[in-house]
Enzyme design. Structure first.
Site, PDB file in Angstrom:
ATOM      1  N   GLU A 127      -0.702  -9.563  -0.123  1.00 50.14           N
ATOM      2  CA  GLU A 127      -2.044  -9.540   0.174  1.00 50.14           C
ATOM      3  C   GLU A 127      -2.994  -9.737  -1.075  1.00 50.14           C
ATOM      4  OE1 GLU A 127      -1.842  -6.319   2.865  1.00 50.14           O
ATOM      5  OE2 GLU A 127      -3.143  -7.548   4.370  1.00 50.14           O
ATOM      6  N   GLY A 132       0.779  -5.242   1.177  1.00 50.88           N
ATOM      7  CA  GLY A 132      -0.618  -4.949   0.345  1.00 50.88           C
ATOM      8  C   GLY A 132      -0.489  -5.830  -1.137  1.00 50.88           C
ATOM      9  N   ALA A 169       0.853  -1.262  -0.253  1.00 49.21           N
ATOM     10  CA  ALA A 169      -0.044  -0.070   0.000  1.00 49.21           C
ATOM     11  C   ALA A 169       0.926   1.182  -0.146  1.00 49.21           C
ATOM     12  CB  ALA A 169      -0.926   0.075   1.219  1.00 49.21           C
ATOM     13  N   GLU A 212       4.719  -5.172   7.111  1.00 50.71           N
ATOM     14  CA  GLU A 212       3.872  -4.116   7.948  1.00 50.71           C
ATOM     15  C   GLU A 212       4.431  -3.943   9.312  1.00 50.71           C
ATOM     16  OE1 GLU A 212       2.449  -6.578   6.084  1.00 50.71           O
ATOM     17  OE2 GLU A 212       0.685  -5.791   4.978  1.00 50.71           O
TER      18      GLU A 212
HETATM   19  N1  CO8 Z   1       4.521   2.965  -0.707  1.00 54.71           N
HETATM   20  C1  CO8 Z   1       5.010   4.294  -1.417  1.00 54.71           C
HETATM   21  N2  CO8 Z   1       5.923   4.290  -1.935  1.00 54.71           N
HETATM   22  C2  CO8 Z   1       6.960   3.313  -2.204  1.00 54.71           C
HETATM   23  C3  CO8 Z   1       6.538   2.054  -1.760  1.00 54.71           C
HETATM   24  C4  CO8 Z   1       5.143   2.031  -0.905  1.00 54.71           C
HETATM   25  N3  CO8 Z   1       4.854   0.822  -0.315  1.00 54.71           N
HETATM   26  N4  CO8 Z   1       7.368   1.129  -2.063  1.00 54.71           N
HETATM   27  C5  CO8 Z   1       8.434   1.620  -2.673  1.00 54.71           C
HETATM   28  N5  CO8 Z   1       7.834   3.305  -2.971  1.00 54.71           N
HETATM   29  C6  CO8 Z   1       8.756   4.242  -3.695  1.00 54.71           C
HETATM   30  C7  CO8 Z   1       9.692   4.733  -3.044  1.00 54.71           C
HETATM   31  O1  CO8 Z   1       9.268   5.750  -1.845  1.00 54.71           O
HETATM   32  C8  CO8 Z   1      10.439   5.461  -4.011  1.00 54.71           C
HETATM   33  O2  CO8 Z   1       9.909   6.846  -4.526  1.00 54.71           O
HETATM   34  P1  CO8 Z   1      10.952   8.012  -4.644  1.00 54.71           P
HETATM   35  O3  CO8 Z   1      11.687   7.534  -6.006  1.00 54.71           O
HETATM   36  O4  CO8 Z   1       9.928   9.205  -5.127  1.00 54.71           O
HETATM   37  O5  CO8 Z   1      11.732   8.312  -3.589  1.00 54.71           O
HETATM   38  C9  CO8 Z   1      10.202   4.619  -5.357  1.00 54.71           C
HETATM   39  O6  CO8 Z   1       9.023   3.527  -5.081  1.00 54.71           O
HETATM   40  C10 CO8 Z   1      11.406   3.544  -5.449  1.00 54.71           C
HETATM   41  O7  CO8 Z   1      11.642   2.670  -4.265  1.00 54.71           O
HETATM   42  P2  CO8 Z   1      12.956   2.656  -3.810  1.00 54.71           P
HETATM   43  O8  CO8 Z   1      14.076   3.886  -4.032  1.00 54.71           O
HETATM   44  O9  CO8 Z   1      12.853   2.340  -2.289  1.00 54.71           O
HETATM   45  O10 CO8 Z   1      13.705   1.267  -4.339  1.00 54.71           O
HETATM   46  P3  CO8 Z   1      14.608   0.521  -3.711  1.00 54.71           P
HETATM   47  O11 CO8 Z   1      14.971  -0.500  -5.095  1.00 54.71           O
HETATM   48  O12 CO8 Z   1      15.871   0.997  -3.118  1.00 54.71           O
HETATM   49  O13 CO8 Z   1      13.811  -0.538  -2.707  1.00 54.71           O
HETATM   50  C11 CO8 Z   1      11.954  -1.909  -1.802  1.00 54.71           C
HETATM   51  C12 CO8 Z   1      12.692  -1.201  -3.127  1.00 54.71           C
HETATM   52  C13 CO8 Z   1      12.575  -2.645  -0.969  1.00 54.71           C
HETATM   53  C14 CO8 Z   1      10.658  -2.560  -2.361  1.00 54.71           C
HETATM   54  C15 CO8 Z   1      11.595  -0.441  -1.057  1.00 54.71           C
HETATM   55  O14 CO8 Z   1      10.826   0.323  -2.182  1.00 54.71           O
HETATM   56  C16 CO8 Z   1      10.605  -0.800   0.056  1.00 54.71           C
HETATM   57  O15 CO8 Z   1      11.047  -1.200   1.165  1.00 54.71           O
HETATM   58  N6  CO8 Z   1       9.241  -0.519  -0.005  1.00 54.71           N
HETATM   59  C17 CO8 Z   1       8.317  -0.454   0.936  1.00 54.71           C
HETATM   60  C18 CO8 Z   1       8.039  -1.889   0.801  1.00 54.71           C
HETATM   61  C19 CO8 Z   1       6.783  -2.154   2.098  1.00 54.71           C
HETATM   62  O16 CO8 Z   1       7.082  -1.759   3.198  1.00 54.71           O
HETATM   63  N7  CO8 Z   1       5.602  -2.279   1.766  1.00 54.71           N
HETATM   64  C20 CO8 Z   1       4.518  -2.591   2.864  1.00 54.71           C
HETATM   65  C21 CO8 Z   1       3.908  -1.306   2.993  1.00 54.71           C
HETATM   66  S1  CO8 Z   1       2.739  -1.335   4.050  1.00 54.71           S
HETATM   67  C22 CO8 Z   1       1.333  -2.145   3.495  1.00 54.71           C
HETATM   68  O17 CO8 Z   1       1.282  -2.629   2.293  1.00 54.71           O
HETATM   69  C23 CO8 Z   1       0.061  -2.386   4.457  1.00 54.71           C
HETATM   70  C24 CO8 Z   1      -0.992  -3.103   3.496  1.00 54.71           C
HETATM   71  C25 CO8 Z   1      -2.161  -2.774   4.243  1.00 54.71           C
HETATM   72  C26 CO8 Z   1      -2.862  -1.393   4.192  1.00 54.71           C
HETATM   73  C27 CO8 Z   1      -4.174  -1.483   5.091  1.00 54.71           C
HETATM   74  C28 CO8 Z   1      -4.607   0.178   4.645  1.00 54.71           C
HETATM   75  C29 CO8 Z   1      -5.170   0.631   6.067  1.00 54.71           C
END
Ligand code: CO8
Length: 261
Positions: A115, A112, A67, A135
């Site tokens: 999921e 997400g 998400a 999460e």
């Molecule tokens: N949300 C928003 N932006 C994201 C997300 C995300 N989940 N994942 C990546 N991005 C963005 C980064 O911020 C970045 O944007 P910008 O270039 O503008 O800074 C761009 O995508 C590229 O990402 P990275 O530079 O971080 O790329 P890397 O290759 O260095 O890393 C990763 C890749 C490992 C995937 C890293 O991006 C990461 O850890 N992302 C987050 C993963 C995560 O924690 N996901 C879980 C999110 S929580 C969730 O999903 C809960 C679901 C239930 C929701 C219920 C609602 C109430």
């Protein structure tokens, strides 16, 4: 046909390919994306020419990296509950679809994203796919039914460890757990998903829908209730033309000519 902001849609040979298209954010699901996914899944249910659906992510790096964290950062309790409930309803629409939905997981499938994959009927992953429910590392628990679906797909202790540690796991591990049907070399995931989708699209669509309905009761009902419901659906097969055609073709030693009716 409606233009979407965050989703690409291709239709070919009875199969719809839905691509989550926010590659600069690794296809993170924001509220627009979720709403568009909701709309397209509903739309595809009603398209008689479509018999199987594939969901994938844009680019080589990510299926869906979760998400959208930037959007969730502004939530309060009320908006978090409401977003969680809405996301669950969209993912339920996927798991309750009368047309099989295949996740083609082509990279990061986190939070997400995982999921969403768990809510699909079948999963094909590329070798570079990386799964996880991170999460907990963000001070959250899953909100799109990860706490409920993962323990139904894995032994409970394995699911709980993954949820408690937020550890990522590879496509090979997912395959070993039985979480994905296939693990294929990078770049071949869509071809494999299409192959699977074509095989399913060739089956009689009304019977596929009845089968999915019967299968969806496994988690919700006792064995005896499930058996009763199966009998009702078995009966409904005999209301379709394809039921007669399938058995007639066997008896006449020819291939069936299904009309999906
Ligand atoms: N949300 C928003 N932006 C994201 C997300 C995300 N989940 N994942 C990546 N991005 C963005 C980064 O911020 C970045 O944007 P910008 O270039 O503008 O800074 C761009 O995508 C590229 O990402 P990275 O530079 O971080 O790329 P890397 O290759 O260095 O890393 C990763 C890749 C490992 C995937 C890293 O991006 C990461 O850890 N992302 C987050 C993963 C995560 O924690 N996901 C879980 C999110 S929580 C969730 O999903 C809960 C679901 C239930 C929701 C219920 C609602 C109430």
């Amino acid at each position: 046909m409606k233009e979407f902001q965050t989703i690409l849609i291709q239709r070919a040979e009875s199969v719809a390919l839905v691509t989550i298209n926010r590659p600069d954010k690794l296809n993170a699901l924001n509220s627009i994306c979720l709403k568009e996914l909701d709309e397209i899944i509903t739309e595809l249910q009603n398209e008689s020419g479509i018999r199987c659906i594939i969901i994938t992510g844009s680019g080589e790096k990510a299926f869906i990296a979760g998400a959208d964290i930037a959007e969730m950062h502004a939530f309060n309790e009320e908006s978090a509950i409401s977003y969680s409930l809405y996301g669950q309803s969209v993912f339920n629409k996927i798991s309750n679809s009368r047309k099989p939905i295949i996740a083609a997981i082509n990279g990061f499938a986190l939070g997400g994203g995982s999921e969403l994959a768990w809510s699909c009927h079948l999963r094909v992953a590329s070798e570079n796919a990386m799964f996880g429910q991170p999460e907990i590392l963000l001070g959250l628990i899953p909100g799109f039914a990860g706490t409920q679906r993962l323990p139904r797909l894995l032994p409970r202790a394995v699911a709980l460890e993954l949820l408690l540690t937020g550890a990522r796991f590879s496509a090979a591990t997912a395959h070993k757990y039985g979480l994905v049907n296939y693990c294929v070399p990078q770049g071949e995931v869509l071809a494999k998903a299409r192959e699977l989708a074509s095989a399913i699209a060739a089956q009689p669509a009304e019977i596929v829908a009845l089968l999915l309905k019967a299968f969806s009761w496994v988690d919700e009902n006792s064995l005896s209730d499930g058996q009763l419901m199966e009998s009702q659906l078995f009966g409904k097969c005999f209301l379709t033309k394809d039921c007669k055609e399938g058995m007639s073709a066997f008896l006449e030693k020819r291939k069936p000519n299904f009309t999906h009716s």
